[in-house]
Design a protein around this motif. Structure first.
Motif, PDB file in Angstrom:
ATOM      1  N   THR A  43       0.839  -1.194   0.000  1.00 48.37           N
ATOM      2  CA  THR A  43       0.000   0.000   0.000  1.00 48.37           C
ATOM      3  C   THR A  43       0.878   1.249   0.000  1.00 48.37           C
ATOM      4  OG1 THR A  43      -0.235   0.162   2.424  1.00 48.37           O
ATOM      5  CG2 THR A  43      -1.801  -1.251   1.258  1.00 48.37           C
ATOM      6  N   GLY A  59       2.471   2.831 -10.088  1.00 42.92           N
ATOM      7  CA  GLY A  59       1.399   1.908 -10.464  1.00 42.92           C
ATOM      8  C   GLY A  59       1.738   1.116 -11.708  1.00 42.92           C
ATOM      9  N   GLN A  63       1.979  -2.920 -12.018  1.00 41.25           N
ATOM     10  CA  GLN A  63       1.161  -3.614 -13.018  1.00 41.25           C
ATOM     11  C   GLN A  63       2.037  -4.502 -13.889  1.00 41.25           C
ATOM     12  OE1 GLN A  63      -0.469  -1.162 -16.128  1.00 41.25           O
ATOM     13  NE2 GLN A  63      -2.155  -2.577 -16.553  1.00 41.25           N
ATOM     14  N   ARG A  68      -1.095  -6.182  -7.802  1.00 34.40           N
ATOM     15  CA  ARG A  68      -2.132  -5.204  -7.460  1.00 34.40           C
ATOM     16  C   ARG A  68      -1.795  -4.611  -6.096  1.00 34.40           C
ATOM     17  NH1 ARG A  68      -8.103  -7.049  -8.046  1.00 34.40           N
ATOM     18  NH2 ARG A  68      -7.765  -6.085 -10.093  1.00 34.40           N
ATOM     19  N   ALA A  69      -1.720  -3.274  -6.040  1.00 37.71           N
ATOM     20  CA  ALA A  69      -1.471  -2.562  -4.785  1.00 37.71           C
ATOM     21  C   ALA A  69      -2.699  -1.737  -4.433  1.00 37.71           C
ATOM     22  CB  ALA A  69      -0.242  -1.666  -4.930  1.00 37.71           C
ATOM     23  N   ALA A  70      -2.663  -1.116  -3.269  1.00 43.46           N
ATOM     24  CA  ALA A  70      -3.716  -0.185  -2.858  1.00 43.46           C
ATOM     25  C   ALA A  70      -3.079   1.168  -2.609  1.00 43.46           C
ATOM     26  CB  ALA A  70      -4.428  -0.683  -1.608  1.00 43.46           C
ATOM     27  N   LEU A  88      -4.689   4.792 -12.092  1.00 44.34           N
ATOM     28  CA  LEU A  88      -4.398   3.711 -11.147  1.00 44.34           C
ATOM     29  C   LEU A  88      -5.437   2.601 -11.246  1.00 44.34           C
ATOM     30  CD1 LEU A  88      -3.343   5.780  -8.003  1.00 44.34           C
ATOM     31  CD2 LEU A  88      -1.835   4.411  -9.460  1.00 44.34           C
ATOM     32  N   ARG A  89      -6.693   2.984 -11.358  1.00 40.72           N
ATOM     33  CA  ARG A  89      -7.746   1.960 -11.460  1.00 40.72           C
ATOM     34  C   ARG A  89      -7.667   1.223 -12.791  1.00 40.72           C
ATOM     35  NH1 ARG A  89     -12.230   5.587  -8.188  1.00 40.72           N
ATOM     36  NH2 ARG A  89     -11.734   4.709  -6.136  1.00 40.72           N
ATOM     37  N   HIS A  93      -5.174  -1.273  -9.859  1.00 42.99           N
ATOM     38  CA  HIS A  93      -4.925  -1.048  -8.436  1.00 42.99           C
ATOM     39  C   HIS A  93      -6.183  -0.547  -7.735  1.00 42.99           C
ATOM     40  CE1 HIS A  93      -0.780  -1.729  -9.355  1.00 42.99           C
ATOM     41  NE2 HIS A  93      -0.767  -0.723 -10.214  1.00 42.99           N
ATOM     42  N   TRP A  94      -6.249  -0.818  -6.433  1.00 46.69           N
ATOM     43  CA  TRP A  94      -7.308  -0.240  -5.628  1.00 46.69           C
ATOM     44  C   TRP A  94      -6.905   1.177  -5.236  1.00 46.69           C
ATOM     45  CZ3 TRP A  94      -6.408  -5.436  -3.173  1.00 46.69           C
ATOM     46  CH2 TRP A  94      -7.328  -6.381  -3.652  1.00 46.69           C
ATOM     47  N   ASN A 217      -2.626  -8.808  -9.897  1.00 44.99           N
ATOM     48  CA  ASN A 217      -3.289  -7.781 -10.692  1.00 44.99           C
ATOM     49  C   ASN A 217      -4.116  -8.477 -11.762  1.00 44.99           C
ATOM     50  OD1 ASN A 217      -3.931  -5.644 -12.515  1.00 44.99           O
ATOM     51  ND2 ASN A 217      -2.227  -4.467 -11.665  1.00 44.99           N
TER      52      ASN A 217
END
Length: 231
Positions: A43, A59, A63, A68-70, A88-89, A93-94, A217
């Motif tokens: 995160t 990001g 990817q 996948r990170a937050a 980012l989305r 990523h969240w 991801n």
């Protein structure tokens, strides 16, 4: 009368469940943010004021590694750069709520704390600034549709020595040497304004080398971050 009492008791039980704060739901671990996968969730918090595109580059790197990170973004910056949240989305990523202006929420009045959360970046996970929260903030988060999300491993990338943030090698070692208990199904805290983004390649390599898997991801995300996390 007996039937009426039974109906009232059942109704009371349903209302109690509905009123329970989201982050107090059975089985939800605030420090793990609903991560029950065995994988590590990376995160990244706050913002990069001098170079906002650094956020997108971080990001993009993750990817490219299938991770996948937050990202928990402070919205008084993020709202000026909506393309960054969107990017980012798209990258998979969240993106979560880190309040509007990064105050200590418990130090605010209830109405002010509610507005800080309400005006934060819309999501379903809230990371309280400084990890500072209590029962009131948990209840406010639930009222507004959020689960509280903190961390199991603080890299302390934000603690300066003199004028300098810790370098990538130091941060990499802190993650590598952390106990398994905080990494398996764990949540690693770093920040976008420190050297943590520079340390990501080494951190990812080290975790893989130690046999850990990271959240996968699997394509674009939305503001709805599920519980348990889809890692």
């Amino acid at each position: 009368m007996t039937a009426a009492i039974a109906v009232m008791a059942a109704l009371s039980a349903v209302l109690a469940v509905c009123a329970a704060p989201a982050s107090a739901a059975a089985g939800y671990d605030v420090e793990r943010c609903g991560n029950t996968s065995g994988r590590v969730l990376l995160t990244l918090d706050d913002w990069s004021v001098e170079d906002p595109d650094r956020i997108v580059r971080a990001g993009d790197f993750l990817q490219g590694r299938g991770v996948r990170a937050a990202f928990f973004l402070v919205n008084n910056y993020a709202e000026r750069y909506p393309r960054i949240t969107a990017a980012l989305r798209r990258q998979g990523h969240w993106v979560g709520n880190h309040s509007y202006s990064h105050p200590h929420l418990p130090a605010l009045t209830e109405n002010a704390a509610r507005e800080e959360i309400r005006n934060g970046l819309r999501s379903t996970l809230l990371r309280p600034p400084f990890g500072d929260y209590g029962p009131r903030e948990t209840a406010l988060a639930a009222e507004l549709g959020y689960r509280i999300c903190t961390w199991t491993l603080d890299t302390r990338d934000w603690v300066k020595t003199g004028e300098q943030f810790p370098g990538p090698d130091v941060l990499r070692a802190r993650v590598r040497e952390a106990p398994a208990a905080v990494k398996r199904s764990g949540v690693v805290l770093g920040h976008l304004f420190t050297r943590f983004p520079d340390a990501l390649p080494g951190i990812v390599d080290d975790l893989h080398g130690q046999g850990y898997r990271l959240c996968r991801n699997s394509g674009p995300t939305t503001e709805n971050i599920r519980n348990p996390l889809d890692c």
